[in-house]
Design a protein around this motif. Structure first.
Motif, PDB file in Angstrom:
ATOM      1  N   ALA A 172       6.030  10.179  -2.057  1.00  0.00           N
ATOM      2  CA  ALA A 172       6.424   8.822  -2.427  1.00  0.00           C
ATOM      3  C   ALA A 172       6.813   8.051  -1.173  1.00  0.00           C
ATOM      4  CB  ALA A 172       7.586   8.853  -3.410  1.00  0.00           C
ATOM      5  N   HIS A 173       7.578   8.704  -0.328  1.00  0.00           N
ATOM      6  CA  HIS A 173       8.001   8.028   0.896  1.00  0.00           C
ATOM      7  C   HIS A 173       6.804   7.700   1.776  1.00  0.00           C
ATOM      8  CE1 HIS A 173       9.927   7.405   4.789  1.00  0.00           C
ATOM      9  NE2 HIS A 173      10.932   6.984   4.061  1.00  0.00           N
ATOM     10  N   GLU A 174       5.939   8.689   1.933  1.00  0.00           N
ATOM     11  CA  GLU A 174       4.769   8.490   2.789  1.00  0.00           C
ATOM     12  C   GLU A 174       3.874   7.364   2.282  1.00  0.00           C
ATOM     13  OE1 GLU A 174       4.039   9.884   5.736  1.00  0.00           O
ATOM     14  OE2 GLU A 174       6.081  10.628   5.481  1.00  0.00           O
ATOM     15  N   ASN A 176       4.898   4.881   0.088  1.00  0.00           N
ATOM     16  CA  ASN A 176       5.595   3.603  -0.060  1.00  0.00           C
ATOM     17  C   ASN A 176       5.728   2.834   1.238  1.00  0.00           C
ATOM     18  OD1 ASN A 176       5.882   3.639  -2.806  1.00  0.00           O
ATOM     19  ND2 ASN A 176       7.852   4.709  -2.777  1.00  0.00           N
ATOM     20  N   THR A 177       5.731   3.538   2.357  1.00  0.00           N
ATOM     21  CA  THR A 177       5.832   2.823   3.617  1.00  0.00           C
ATOM     22  C   THR A 177       4.597   1.951   3.863  1.00  0.00           C
ATOM     23  OG1 THR A 177       7.401   4.378   4.532  1.00  0.00           O
ATOM     24  CG2 THR A 177       6.127   3.086   6.110  1.00  0.00           C
ATOM     25  N   LEU A 179       2.459   1.105   1.665  1.00  0.00           N
ATOM     26  CA  LEU A 179       2.387   0.198   0.519  1.00  0.00           C
ATOM     27  C   LEU A 179       3.312  -1.005   0.731  1.00  0.00           C
ATOM     28  CD1 LEU A 179       0.660   0.516  -1.937  1.00  0.00           C
ATOM     29  CD2 LEU A 179       2.569   1.570  -3.140  1.00  0.00           C
ATOM     30  N   GLN A 256      -4.514   4.732   5.276  1.00  0.00           N
ATOM     31  CA  GLN A 256      -3.448   5.710   5.345  1.00  0.00           C
ATOM     32  C   GLN A 256      -3.139   6.276   3.959  1.00  0.00           C
ATOM     33  OE1 GLN A 256      -0.222   5.004   8.184  1.00  0.00           O
ATOM     34  NE2 GLN A 256      -1.478   6.820   8.382  1.00  0.00           N
ATOM     35  N   GLU A 259      -5.758   8.599   2.884  1.00  0.00           N
ATOM     36  CA  GLU A 259      -5.655   9.881   3.583  1.00  0.00           C
ATOM     37  C   GLU A 259      -4.592  10.773   2.925  1.00  0.00           C
ATOM     38  OE1 GLU A 259      -5.207   9.554   7.901  1.00  0.00           O
ATOM     39  OE2 GLU A 259      -4.103  11.447   7.762  1.00  0.00           O
ATOM     40  N   ILE A 260      -3.500  10.153   2.529  1.00  0.00           N
ATOM     41  CA  ILE A 260      -2.436  10.922   1.867  1.00  0.00           C
ATOM     42  C   ILE A 260      -2.953  11.486   0.544  1.00  0.00           C
ATOM     43  CG2 ILE A 260      -0.157  10.797   0.802  1.00  0.00           C
ATOM     44  CD1 ILE A 260       0.363   8.457   2.852  1.00  0.00           C
ATOM     45  N   VAL A 289       1.471  17.632   5.611  1.00  0.00           N
ATOM     46  CA  VAL A 289       1.583  16.283   5.053  1.00  0.00           C
ATOM     47  C   VAL A 289       2.587  16.288   3.912  1.00  0.00           C
ATOM     48  CG1 VAL A 289       0.356  14.459   3.829  1.00  0.00           C
ATOM     49  CG2 VAL A 289      -0.772  15.698   5.670  1.00  0.00           C
ATOM     50  N   LYS A 292       6.306  17.000   4.924  1.00  0.00           N
ATOM     51  CA  LYS A 292       6.905  16.028   5.836  1.00  0.00           C
ATOM     52  C   LYS A 292       8.310  15.630   5.433  1.00  0.00           C
ATOM     53  CE  LYS A 292       4.654  12.966   8.864  1.00  0.00           C
ATOM     54  NZ  LYS A 292       3.578  12.055   9.094  1.00  0.00           N
TER      55      LYS A 292
ATOM     56  N   GLY B 102      11.785   3.864   1.485  1.00  0.00           N
ATOM     57  CA  GLY B 102      10.557   4.291   0.844  1.00  0.00           C
ATOM     58  C   GLY B 102      10.807   5.195  -0.343  1.00  0.00           C
ATOM     59  N   TYR B 103      11.970   5.838  -0.336  1.00  0.00           N
ATOM     60  CA  TYR B 103      12.253   6.731  -1.448  1.00  0.00           C
ATOM     61  C   TYR B 103      13.762   6.816  -1.569  1.00  0.00           C
ATOM     62  CZ  TYR B 103      12.044  10.599  -4.669  1.00  0.00           C
ATOM     63  OH  TYR B 103      12.178  11.387  -5.784  1.00  0.00           O
ATOM     64  N   LYS B 124      10.846   0.124  -1.084  1.00  0.00           N
ATOM     65  CA  LYS B 124       9.488  -0.202  -0.678  1.00  0.00           C
ATOM     66  C   LYS B 124       8.528   0.281  -1.761  1.00  0.00           C
ATOM     67  CE  LYS B 124      10.308   0.618   4.258  1.00  0.00           C
ATOM     68  NZ  LYS B 124      10.071   1.577   5.356  1.00  0.00           N
ATOM     69  N   PRO B 125       7.490  -0.355  -2.120  1.00  0.00           N
ATOM     70  CA  PRO B 125       7.118  -1.687  -1.632  1.00  0.00           C
ATOM     71  C   PRO B 125       7.984  -2.738  -2.318  1.00  0.00           C
ATOM     72  CG  PRO B 125       5.549  -0.921  -3.276  1.00  0.00           C
ATOM     73  CD  PRO B 125       6.515   0.195  -3.066  1.00  0.00           C
TER      74      PRO B 125
END
Ligand code: ATP
Ligand code: MG
Lengths: 436, 325
Positions: A172-174, A176-177, A179, A256, A259-260, A289, A292, B102-103, B124-125
């Motif tokens: 989610a973090h990967e 959302n950034t 995004l 990106q 890719e995730i 990945v 992370k 982001g989380y 985010k977003p």
């Protein structure tokens, strides 16, 4: 009828007024055949037992009958007879009787209720009851064990869910950034386009004016001035370079995200065969990945991938192995630290190692780390299943796992999987595909 | 994700480097430069925008320039967003602090309450218009606060303010009473509320300085009440003392209730005491300098209109404030 009551055999006891001869007569009687001894009761209270073997001793001694036959039985009875109260639980009775009765068994035991004589119990009956109890208990143990096994597999499932939770957080973090800026950039692009529309509209009006023939010069100049103002506004708010970056970044972000998603797919292998030939290098990359989030930003990753052949394995299981090892490594490091990942091969095996600079494992714990539920982590952080699952997976792949650790310095796990060209691993790995 | 080499070579501040003097300034901190570029473009028309990928540099900027609003990412190498906001709070207390993440995991949400004391927590977003509105209100507050300094806490032992403990378990109130009477002031009055009715009754009777609350009593969700209380009684400072909490609940309690602290049960006396002391100091500072209350301005909760409990409480506050005036 309770277990204890089932032991009770009612028997008319003898009293102190009975003589040795009386007793011997009774013992010879058919009704008393089964009894090793007779209880002696005075005013309702048991005071001893007189056993067959004691009687035999008397009669076999020289002039025994003549000397002692008329004497009271109390002179020869065992005053330390085993007496148990029927109100006690079975376990307690059996413990007391078996530890107090004399061997070889020449006497039974006396049962009382509130100190009053009730009857007599045979040691053999007691043993039978206890045997039945033990069988039942062992059945219960077997059932409990089976239930435990079931709940363990449930726990393994919940450990999977827990690592899934961590994964989701990371992914989610990967996602959302990128995004975040992609969405914002698209909003900005909308504004850019809105401004451009205004500008184009002004051009349209000017064009219409010019095409219409008698355009007054002052009007044209006014329009041109307006257009120029709008143009300047536009470029000052959205310099060309920035708008270019905006689009470049947006496309980059979208790539990106794909890719995730690709890595996620590789990780879960949901769309692929349960058993496949994959390179551990690639497996580790996909896992990184996903891991992370666990590694946060605190650890420095050093990767030394060797040239290794693809191995036949269940990729999703091998992913799980590396995820668990990497998670442990990250959790072993409080502040900053390094994780070194290496892969290499010899003729027999393909190896991968995960080495950390964490707190290490004591000698004492080192023997237990592969045990299910062994954990040194607080409740909520560790279930202690991670390494036991790793072990199981590696075992089912006909590989092995080694660990070396030094307290305060760090830990290294080496995983080895059979080299695909080594015929000594003749039989194919028996993969537990159900778990894949 | 790796940053491509071309992007790192690009200059971050090519055009808006000329500072328009009269505009408020915002500082954005994120380790992803694309986020910074995007935010800068969003805000460049309205504010001076400063950006950095480095928490330490952000702290330097805060010391050297007047920054009205600080927006930070949570997960960055070197220094987390919570840590940056925590330090910013001491250096420049009047800079409004926003966390952009982001989380929202439990760590970062708890941290942003207890350490960062953030004004808003944004996921985010984000929505461009929503973040603009949030930053605009933060900027307004920062402008109105100016360089006002917090009055020194008047730690006197004669205070007789009211503290309301909302919990089914009466023991919590007993513990709070013992703690504050022994360590802060015996004059403080502790009320215990085990139902929403009790809470409303206490609010009717007294001006409550600090609320120490569970998130649930019985089946009733107390968070709605805490949010509305802050909306209608902004001076009251609330502390969560709870067994149940999750990240998303905490996020709404930051944005819509400005909860001052979230303390997990079982009660740890020192932690709770420090929280109550801090909350009282906040409350006292609002009495000395009422404009400071703006710092605790809340977002209006979306649930207010739908939830029957909420509309009942809104009704209570409205009729109550009408009576008082
Ligand atoms: N890299 C490591 N460094 C230090 N200790 C380790 C390492 N890997 C494992 N251990 C020790 O081995 C124990 C068992 O590990 P295992 O992965 O089986 O369970 P866990 O990590 O405690 O819990 P779980 O993996 O279920 O979350 C850990 O609690 C820890 O004490
Ligand atoms: Mg583990």
């Amino acid at each position: 009828m309770s277990e204890v009551e089932s032991l009770l055999v009612q028997l008319e006891p003898v009293t102190p007024s009975h003589t040795v001869d009386d007793v011997s007569e009774l013992l010879l009687h058919d009704d008393y055949e089964r009894f090793l001894c007779l209880p002696v009761v005075d005013a309702g209270r048991p005071i001893g037992v007189i056993s067959r073997s004691e009687m035999q001793k008397i009669y076999m001694s020289m002039y025994g009958r003549e000397l002692y036959g008329k004497k009271s039985v109390t002179q020869f009875m065992n005053r330390k007879a085993v007496v148990v109260d029927m109100k006690q639980p079975m376990e307690q009775i059996s413990r007391y009787v078996t530890s107090n009765i004399k061997f070889p068994i020449t006497e039974d035991f006396i049962l009382t209720r509130d100190g009053q004589y009730s009857g007599i119990g045979h040691v053999v009956d007691l043993l039978k009851v206890m045997e039945g109890k033990l069988t039942r208990q062992s059945e219960e143990i077997t059932r409990a064990y089976r239930e435990l096994q079931a709940s363990q597999s449930q726990l393994i499932q919940s450990e999977k869910m827990a690592s899934l939770g961590q994964m989701v957080a990371g992914v989610a973090h990967e996602i959302n950034t990128p995004l975040g800026y992609v969405k914002n950039n698209v909003s900005l692009a909308q504004d850019v386009f809105a401004q451009l529309k205004g500008l184009v509209a002004s051009y349209d009006e000017l064009l219409a004016l010019l095409m219409g023939g008698e355009a007054e010069e002052t009007a044209v100049v006014r329009y041109l001035g307006e257009i120029d103002r709008q143009r300047n506004d536009f470029w000052s708010v959205y310099p060309a370079e920035e708008v270019d970056n905006l689009f470049g970044d947006t496309l980059f972000g979208v790539d990106q995200i794909s890719e995730i998603v690709l890595n996620l797919k590789n990780f879960s292998r949901l769309d692929q065969a349960a058993v496949d030939e994959v390179s551990l290098n690639q497996t580790i990359e996909s896992t990184l990945v996903i891991a992370k989030n666990v590694l946060k930003n605190k650890v420095q990753l050093i990767k030394q991938y060797g040239e290794i052949p693809a191995v036949k394995c269940s990729p999703s299981q091998i992913n799980q192995v590396f995820l668990n090892l990497l998670t442990n490594a990250a959790q072993a490091m409080d502040g900053n630290g390094k994780i070194l990942i290496r892969t290499w091969a010899d003729e027999r095996y393909v190896y991968a190692s995960v080495q950390d600079t964490g707190k290490g494992i004591s000698k004492e714990n080192l023997q237990k780390i592969f045990d299910p539920f062994f954990t040194t982590k607080p409740v909520g952080e560790g279930t202690g299943l991670g390494l036991s699952i790793v072990f199981k997976i590696i075992e089912s792949h006909k590989g092995f796992i080694r660990v070396a650790s030094e307290v305060g310095k760090g830990t290294r796990f080496i995983v080895a999987l059979p080299h695909p060209k080594d015929s000594r691993h003749a039989n194919k790995p028996e993969l537990d595909t159900a778990q894949a | 994700m790796q940053t491509s080499p071309s992007s790192t070579q690009r200059k971050l501040n090519p055009v808006t480097s000329t500072v328009a003097v009269n505009r408020p300034t915002i500082l954005c901190v994120d380790d992803e430069e694309r986020i910074l570029r995007s935010l800068r473009m969003l805000f460049a028309q309205t504010y001076n925008v400063r950006v950095t990928t480095d928490g330490n540099e952000a702290l330097q900027i805060l010391q050297q320039e007047k920054i009205h609003v600080l927006i930070s990412d949570q997960r960055m190498p070197g220094m987390t967003g919570v840590e940056l906001l925590r330090r910013a709070k001491y250096i420049v207390p009047n800079t409004m602090r926003l966390l952009l993440t982001g989380y929202s995991d439990l760590d970062s949400t708890l941290g942003s309450i207890n350490e960062g004391e953030v004004f808003r927590f944004i996921n985010k977003p984000w929505d461009a218009d929503a973040i603009k509105a949030t930053v605009a209100s933060a900027v307004d507050i920062a402008l109105s606060l100016g360089d006002m300094t917090l009055p020194a806490p008047s730690a006197n032992s004669t205070v007789t303010d009211h503290i309301l403990v909302i919990d089914e378990d009466p023991l919590s109130a007993v513990q709070v009473r013992e703690l504050v009477h022994e360590h802060i002031s015996a004059g403080l009055v502790i009320h215990h509320a085990a139902t929403i009715e009790d809470v409303l009754e206490a609010l009717r009777q007294h001006e409550i300085a600090v609320v120490v609350s569970e998130v649930r009593i019985g089946t009733a969700d107390v968070t709605t009440l805490i949010k509305l209380l802050k909306r209608f009684n902004p001076r009251t400072v609330s502390i969560l003392l709870t067994t149940f909490y999750d990240a998303s609940m905490l996020v709404t309690l930051i944005n819509e209730a400005q909860v001052y602290r979230c303390i997990p049960k079982p009660i740890r006396a020192k932690l709770l005491l420090r929280a109550i002391e801090g909350a009282l100091e906040s409350y006292w500072s609002f009495q000395v300098a009422p404009s400071l209350v703006k710092k605790h301005e809340v977002e209006v909760s979306k649930e207010t209109t739908e939830n029957p409990l909420a509309s009942r409480i809104v009704g209570f506050f409205k009729s109550f404030s009408a009576q008082r005036t």
